[in-house]
Design an enzyme around this catalytic site. Structure first.
Site, short mmCIF file in Angstrom:
data_model
loop_
_atom_site.label_atom_id
_atom_site.label_comp_id
_atom_site.label_asym_id
_atom_site.label_seq_id
_atom_site.Cartn_x
_atom_site.Cartn_y
_atom_site.Cartn_z
N SER A 212 0.74 -1.59 -0.46
CA SER A 212 0.33 0.16 0.11
C SER A 212 0.99 1.32 -0.16
O SER A 212 1.62 1.11 -0.90
CB SER A 212 -1.14 0.29 1.60
OG SER A 212 -1.93 1.08 1.29
N ASP B 59 -10.26 -5.27 -3.22
CA ASP B 59 -9.67 -4.80 -2.35
C ASP B 59 -10.56 -3.15 -2.95
O ASP B 59 -10.51 -2.55 -3.68
CB ASP B 59 -7.68 -4.05 -3.13
CG ASP B 59 -7.28 -3.36 -1.85
OD1 ASP B 59 -8.31 -2.62 -1.51
OD2 ASP B 59 -6.13 -3.00 -2.63
N HIS C 46 -7.58 -6.05 0.88
CA HIS C 46 -5.80 -5.49 0.66
C HIS C 46 -5.71 -5.62 2.35
O HIS C 46 -4.65 -5.38 2.86
CB HIS C 46 -6.50 -3.45 1.56
CG HIS C 46 -5.98 -2.70 1.39
ND1 HIS C 46 -5.55 -2.30 -0.18
CD2 HIS C 46 -4.72 -1.99 1.69
CE1 HIS C 46 -4.42 -1.61 0.30
NE2 HIS C 46 -3.64 -0.87 1.21
#
Length: 282
Positions: free
Chosen positions: A149, A226, A260
């Protein structure tokens, strides 16, 4: 520079340790985690740096990703720093989860009041490796980088801004084009100011367009389910298009059903360790 060991745990024949040190670059105490595989007992090992995402500390990766077995088998030292300075008493540093504490974005801030402490890019690419090289049995010429991320963004820009420094790079659900996404716009305007031309120096999609360096094979895993992908925070298509245009090899894997979270990371972490081991000659 003095290191204070906070913990040490045996894991897959190696040792998972956490240290604290005084960082001159960040003007505060910092923590980092380091895994020393069994091979480190008898010789120098390559180093793989992991950069974590928003709200994380050095603990998330070492406790949730399940990377230790693969790192042990391939003989890799793995270093996971914190994601920002801590306790700097800057007004507003703890007001939101996506800016300030836990959200350093791996940039060197140029704006007050952040520029004195929020220098995570220089810490990650220069000061931390110097500290690791001076205190642990590592091969200083053999290092790679990956992350998740915000940390995936960090890994990509570190590799792209330093051709040849890292042998390989990979990322899980990286923020690929931060100048165009809400997270990036908020962080960059705060840390770097209103001049958006300065933002591009920390944007992987823009860095690819001017990348002059040696061969760099990029591996990216992205969960199809996600929420941040559908929310327009990650924008991987923009990076892939830029890589295709520049003929920079990128393997992009859209993983059906994955989100995620660290469950996603744990599922594919061994693939990423193998990817880096191939380039680190182990």
């Amino acid at each position: 520079m003095a290191l204070k060991q906070l913990s040490s745990n045996k894991c897959f024949g190696g040792l998972q340790k956490v240290f604290e040190h005084d960082s001159v670059e960040l003007n505060c105490k910092m923590k980092f985690a380091i895994y020393l595989p069994p091979k480190a007992e008898t010789g120098k090992c390559p180093t793989l740096y992991w950069l974590s995402g928003l709200t994380c500390t050095e603990q998330n990766f070492i406790s949730k990703s399940g990377y230790h077995q693969a790192a042990s088998e391939h003989g890799l030292v793995v270093v996971a720093p914190d994601t920002s300075p801590r306790g700097c008493n800057i007004k507003g540093e703890d007001e939101s989860w996506d800016f300030g504490t836990g959200a350093g974005f791996y940039v060197d801030a140029t704006e007050d009041p952040w520029k004195t402490n929020y220098r995570m890019y220089s810490y990650t690419t220069q000061k931390l490796p110097q500290l690791i090289n001076a205190n642990f049995p590592v091969d200083s010429q053999s290092m790679s980088i990956f992350g998740h991320s915000m940390g995936g963004h960090g890994a990509l820009i570190c590799a792209l801004k330093n051709p040849g420094k890292y042998k390989s790079v990979s990322a899980f659900a990286p923020i690929c084009n931060p100048v165009l996404c809400p997270w990036g716009k908020k962080a960059f305007s705060g840390y770097l100011g209103s001049d958006q031309s300065k933002w591009k120096a920390y944007d992987a999609t823009h860095l690819v367009k001017s990348y002059p360096g040696s061969q760099l094979d990029i591996l990216i895993d992205q969960g199809k389910d996600d929420q941040f992908l559908s929310d327009g925070q990650l924008l991987p298509d923009n990076l892939i298009a830029a890589c295709t245009e520049k003929k920079i090899p990128v393997v992009f894997r859209l993983q059906e059903g994955y989100d995620h979270s660290y469950y996603f990371i744990a599922t594919f972490i061994a693939d990423h360790i193998r990817h880096h081991a191939k380039y680190l000659n182990v």
